[in-house]
Design a protein around this motif. Structure first.
Motif, PDB file in Angstrom:
ATOM      1  N   PHE A  19       0.895  -1.239  -0.136  1.00  0.00           N
ATOM      2  CA  PHE A  19       0.060   0.023  -0.182  1.00  0.00           C
ATOM      3  C   PHE A  19       0.838   1.302  -0.162  1.00  0.00           C
ATOM      4  N   THR A  20       1.918   1.434   0.864  1.00  0.00           N
ATOM      5  CA  THR A  20       2.644   2.498   1.092  1.00  0.00           C
ATOM      6  C   THR A  20       3.266   2.811  -0.264  1.00  0.00           C
ATOM      7  N   GLU A  21       3.747   1.658  -1.205  1.00  0.00           N
ATOM      8  CA  GLU A  21       4.715   1.813  -2.225  1.00  0.00           C
ATOM      9  C   GLU A  21       3.845   2.406  -3.371  1.00  0.00           C
ATOM     10  N   TRP A  22       2.671   1.592  -3.396  1.00  0.00           N
ATOM     11  CA  TRP A  22       1.788   2.105  -4.692  1.00  0.00           C
ATOM     12  C   TRP A  22       0.945   3.639  -4.525  1.00  0.00           C
ATOM     13  N   VAL A  23       0.715   3.976  -3.156  1.00  0.00           N
ATOM     14  CA  VAL A  23       0.088   5.211  -2.807  1.00  0.00           C
ATOM     15  C   VAL A  23       1.426   6.423  -3.258  1.00  0.00           C
ATOM     16  N   LYS A  24       2.592   5.972  -3.087  1.00  0.00           N
ATOM     17  CA  LYS A  24       3.645   6.935  -3.358  1.00  0.00           C
ATOM     18  C   LYS A  24       3.795   7.422  -4.636  1.00  0.00           C
ATOM     19  N   VAL A  25       3.658   6.052  -5.560  1.00  0.00           N
ATOM     20  CA  VAL A  25       3.598   6.359  -7.244  1.00  0.00           C
ATOM     21  C   VAL A  25       2.470   7.222  -7.434  1.00  0.00           C
ATOM     22  N   PHE A  26       1.148   6.850  -6.905  1.00  0.00           N
ATOM     23  CA  PHE A  26       0.008   7.650  -7.297  1.00  0.00           C
ATOM     24  C   PHE A  26       0.096   9.125  -6.759  1.00  0.00           C
ATOM     25  N   THR A  27       0.414   9.529  -5.487  1.00  0.00           N
ATOM     26  CA  THR A  27       0.435  10.575  -5.065  1.00  0.00           C
ATOM     27  C   THR A  27       1.444  11.304  -5.873  1.00  0.00           C
ATOM     28  N   ASP A  28       2.835  11.013  -5.986  1.00  0.00           N
ATOM     29  CA  ASP A  28       3.804  11.793  -6.593  1.00  0.00           C
ATOM     30  C   ASP A  28       3.453  12.036  -8.016  1.00  0.00           C
ATOM     31  N   ASN A  29       2.758  11.074  -8.754  1.00  0.00           N
ATOM     32  CA  ASN A  29       2.492  11.336 -10.239  1.00  0.00           C
ATOM     33  C   ASN A  29       1.336  12.529 -10.067  1.00  0.00           C
ATOM     34  N   LEU A  30       0.345  12.363  -9.366  1.00  0.00           N
ATOM     35  CA  LEU A  30      -0.936  12.963  -9.195  1.00  0.00           C
ATOM     36  C   LEU A  30      -0.251  14.812  -8.897  1.00  0.00           C
ATOM     37  N   ALA A  31       0.813  14.743  -8.089  1.00  0.00           N
ATOM     38  CA  ALA A  31       1.305  16.086  -7.740  1.00  0.00           C
ATOM     39  C   ALA A  31       1.779  16.806  -9.046  1.00  0.00           C
ATOM     40  N   GLU A  32       2.590  15.949  -9.664  1.00  0.00           N
ATOM     41  CA  GLU A  32       3.316  16.347 -10.903  1.00  0.00           C
ATOM     42  C   GLU A  32       2.066  16.893 -12.127  1.00  0.00           C
ATOM     43  N   LEU A  33       1.113  16.030 -12.054  1.00  0.00           N
ATOM     44  CA  LEU A  33      -0.035  16.445 -12.832  1.00  0.00           C
ATOM     45  C   LEU A  33      -0.599  17.857 -12.632  1.00  0.00           C
ATOM     46  N   PHE A  34      -0.931  17.938 -11.178  1.00  0.00           N
ATOM     47  CA  PHE A  34      -1.461  19.210 -10.611  1.00  0.00           C
ATOM     48  C   PHE A  34      -0.661  20.461 -10.769  1.00  0.00           C
ATOM     49  N   MET A  35       0.830  20.077 -10.878  1.00  0.00           N
ATOM     50  CA  MET A  35       1.618  21.159 -11.150  1.00  0.00           C
ATOM     51  C   MET A  35       2.200  21.431 -12.698  1.00  0.00           C
ATOM     52  N   ASP A  36       1.203  20.872 -13.543  1.00  0.00           N
ATOM     53  CA  ASP A  36       1.246  20.938 -15.098  1.00  0.00           C
ATOM     54  C   ASP A  36       2.610  20.526 -15.565  1.00  0.00           C
ATOM     55  N   LYS A  37       2.916  19.347 -14.999  1.00  0.00           N
ATOM     56  CA  LYS A  37       4.463  18.763 -15.646  1.00  0.00           C
ATOM     57  C   LYS A  37       4.069  18.046 -16.788  1.00  0.00           C
ATOM     58  N   TYR A  38       3.016  17.525 -16.712  1.00  0.00           N
ATOM     59  CA  TYR A  38       2.461  16.782 -17.838  1.00  0.00           C
ATOM     60  C   TYR A  38       0.907  16.801 -17.842  1.00  0.00           C
ATOM     61  N   GLY A  39       0.376  16.018 -18.936  1.00  0.00           N
ATOM     62  CA  GLY A  39      -1.086  16.273 -19.263  1.00  0.00           C
ATOM     63  C   GLY A  39      -1.734  14.961 -18.574  1.00  0.00           C
ATOM     64  N   THR A  40      -2.930  14.792 -18.660  1.00  0.00           N
ATOM     65  CA  THR A  40      -3.966  13.758 -17.955  1.00  0.00           C
ATOM     66  C   THR A  40      -3.487  12.407 -18.781  1.00  0.00           C
ATOM     67  N   ASP A  41      -3.304  12.228 -20.111  1.00  0.00           N
ATOM     68  CA  ASP A  41      -3.297  11.011 -20.653  1.00  0.00           C
ATOM     69  C   ASP A  41      -1.730  10.366 -20.311  1.00  0.00           C
ATOM     70  N   GLU A  42      -0.738  11.234 -20.067  1.00  0.00           N
ATOM     71  CA  GLU A  42       0.495  10.819 -19.618  1.00  0.00           C
ATOM     72  C   GLU A  42       0.575  10.204 -18.288  1.00  0.00           C
ATOM     73  N   PHE A  43      -0.417  11.065 -17.354  1.00  0.00           N
ATOM     74  CA  PHE A  43      -0.448  10.628 -15.936  1.00  0.00           C
ATOM     75  C   PHE A  43      -1.243   9.247 -16.056  1.00  0.00           C
TER      76      PHE A  43
END
Length: 443
Positions: free
Chosen positions: A400-424
Motif C-alpha cells: 500500500f505504501t509503495e503504490w500510494v507513493k507512485v499515485f500521489t507523486d504522479n498526481l502532484a506532478e500532474l497538478f503542477m502542470d508537468k504533464y497532461g492527463t493522458d501521460e499521467f
C-alpha cells in the motif's frame, strides 16, 4: 486512525525478509498460576492510554484467568517497534492494527486467519465494519476496534458569508465545484465567478483534497473508476472513468478553486488549510473532529458527493484487533476473549466512545445519544453512520505504501502542470503495476 502514516519501505522489506527466515514464535508462554499472560499492543496518546488501562482493568476483573501485559507508544513509535518485534519473532500476541495495515500483515504472514472465530462467535448484525476485514477469498483477518469513515466537512461561517447553501445529500461533485466558485476568493475579495478574479492572489479556496483517504481516490471511485481490482494485485488506473475524474480535478486546480500541492505546502501542513479557515470544504475522516473542535471551528459534515452516474464513495478505515499468527494456543484463546469483550460489552464500548477518536463498533452504542449527541460538533454525526452503507476500503494491501507513493507523486506532478492527463494515466498505471508485480509475483 489518528493520521495516516505508513511503514517505511525499508521496514517492510525487513519485515518480509525476517518473516521468511524466522522460525521464532511470539513471546514464550507465561502463566502465573492458572492465569494466562496476554501480551497486547496498541498505539496511544495520554488520553487513550489512560482509558485503555481502565478498560483492561475491568476486563481482568471479569476474566480473572487472564493478565494483560501491554506494549504501547505514540503512532509512529508503536508501528516502528511492532515491525521490529514481528521481524524478531517477539511481537504481541494481539495488537490493535491501523486499518490500512491489516491486509498487509495478512499477505506477509504475520497474523492469524480468524475466519472460523468470526463466523461462529461474532454476531455480524451487531457490529460496524466487520466486512472491511474480509479479503477477496472470503477470509477474515481482524475484528474492528474503532471505525473511521470519510465525509465532506464544511466551514459554516464561510458558507454563510458567501451566501451559499450548505451541502446536502443530493450534491454531485459538479455541485461541489459550482459552490467552490462562489467560495473561492482573491486578495480583493472577488470570487472566482467575477471577471476581475485574480488567480495569482487567492486567499480562500473552495475545496481541498490530498493524500489517500482524504484525496483523489474517493473522486475516482465516485466516477466509477479506482486504482486496484478486487484482488488488490492489478492496476485499473487506465480507464475512461478515471480519465474523466482526473480531468474534473485538473480543471478545479487550473481555475484555482482547489489548492495545488505547492499552495498546500504554504500552510506547512495540509490539515492547516481547512483548520485555519482558508478552505471552505475538505474530505476528512471522523478522527479529524478532535482537532476541529479543538480549533473552535464552526463546521458540520455532509455525505460525500455523488459522481456523474449517481455513484457515491467514502473511504473507511476499520482499525482492528488482529492476532499474532505465532501466538500460542492458550494466548490465541485469551485474545479472542478480549476481542469478544471489546465488541460486546456496553461498558467497554461506552468507555471508549468517551475518548471520541472513532465511531463505536457496536451499533447499539453508535446509534445512541452518547455518540450522536448534537451538543458537540459536528451536529450531524449520523452522516458517518449512514455513510457506512456505501463506504469502501482504500485498496490497502502489502505494498500500500509503495503504490500510494507512485499515485500521489504522479498526481502532484500532474497538478503542477508537468504533464497532461493522458501521460499521467499511462505513467501511473505502469508504475503501480510494477510495484504490485515486484511483490506478488515473488510470493
Amino acid at each position: 486512525m489518528k493520521k495516516r502514516r505508513f511503514l517505511s519501505v525499508l521496514g517492510l522489506i525487513g519485515l518480509a525478509a525476517a518473516l521468511l527466515i524466522s522460525g521464532c514464535s511470539s513471546q514464550s508462554s507465561t502463566q502465573q498460576g492458572d492465569k494466562v499472560e496476554l501480551y497486547m499492543g496498541y498505539n496511544s496518546d495520554p488520553p487513550t492510554k489512560k482509558k485503555m488501562e481502565e478498560i483492561i482493568s475491568k476486563f481482568e476483573q471479569s476474566h480473572p484467568h487472564i493478565k494483560i501485559k501491554t506494549m504501547t507508544a505514540p503512532y509512529d513509535d508503536f508501528y516502528q517497534k511492532l515491525t521490529t518485534q514481528i521481524a524478531a519473532g517477539n511481537a504481541p500476541d494481539l495488537w490493535q492494527s491501523d486499518g490500512t495495515k491489516v491486509f498487509g500483515y495478512a499477505q506477509r504472514g504475520a497474523i492469524l486467519d480468524i475466519t472460523d472465530y468470526v463466523t461462529k462467535e461474532i454476531n455480524k448484525e451487531e457490529l460496524n465494519g466487520l466486512e472491511f476485514n474480509k479479503d477477496s477469498d472470503g477470509k477474515y483477518w481482524g475484528v474492528p476496534q474503532g471505525i473511521q469513515v470519510g465525509a465532506l466537512f464544511y466551514n459554516k461561517d464561510l458558507f454563510d458569508k458567501a451566501g451559499v447553501s450548505y451541502p446536502t445529500a443530493d450534491w454531485t461533485w459538479d455541485d461541489l465545484k459550482a459552490a467552490s466558485v462562489k467560495l473561492t476568493l482573491d486578495a480583493n475579495g472577488k470570487n472566482a465567478d467575477d471577471p476581475s478574479f485574480d488567480k495569482k492572489s487567492v486567499k480562500q479556496y473552495g475545496f481541498a483534497f490530498f493524500g489517500s483517504s482524504r484525496g483523489a481516490f474517493n473522486i475516482l471511485k465516485a466516477y466509477g473508476g479506482g486504482v486496484l481490482d478486487p484482488t488488490l494485485k492489478k492496476s485499473i488506473i487506465n480507464s475512461t472513468e478515471n480519465k474523466k475524474a482526473v480531468e474534473w480535478m485538473v480543471d478545479g486546480m487550473q481555475r484555482k478553486l482547489f489548492p495545488n500541492p505547492a499552495d498546500l505546502k504554504a500552510f506547512q501542513s495540509n490539515f492547516k488549510a481547512f483548520l485555519s479557515g482558508a478552505v471552505a470544504m475538505q474530505i476528512d475522516i471522523y478522527a479529524a473532529t478532535t482537532s476541529m473542535n479543538g480549533a473552535g471551528l464552526n463546521y458540520d459534515v455532509a455525505p460525500m458527493p455523488k459522481g456523474p452516474d449517481g455513484k457515491r464513495f467514502a473511504p473507511v478505515i476499520a482499525n482492528s484487533w488482529v492476532i499474532n499468527k505465532k501466538a500460542e494456543e492458550e494466548k490465541v484463546k485469551a485474545a479472542k476473549e478480549w476481542i469478544t469483550y471489546w465488541t460486546t460489552s456496553d461498558e467497554a464500548q461506552k468507555e471508549w466512545t468517551e475518548v471520541g477518536e472513532a465511531i463505536p463498533v457496536k451499533k447499539s452504542v453508535a446509534n445512541s445519544e452518547m455518540f450522536l449527541n448534537p451538543a458537540t460538533k459536528p451536529e450531524n454525526k449520523k452522516v458517518f453512520l449512514d455513510t457506512l452503507e456505501f463506504a469502501g476500503t482504500i485498496d490497502t494491501n502489502a505494498v500500500f505504501t509503495e503504490w500510494v507513493k507512485v499515485f500521489t507523486d504522479n498526481l502532484a506532478e500532474l497538478f503542477m502542470d508537468k504533464y497532461g492527463t493522458d501521460e499521467f494515466i499511462t505513467k501511473t498505471d505502469e508504475g503501480i503495476q510494477k510495484v504490485l508485480d515486484d511483490f506478488f509475483k515473488k510470493q
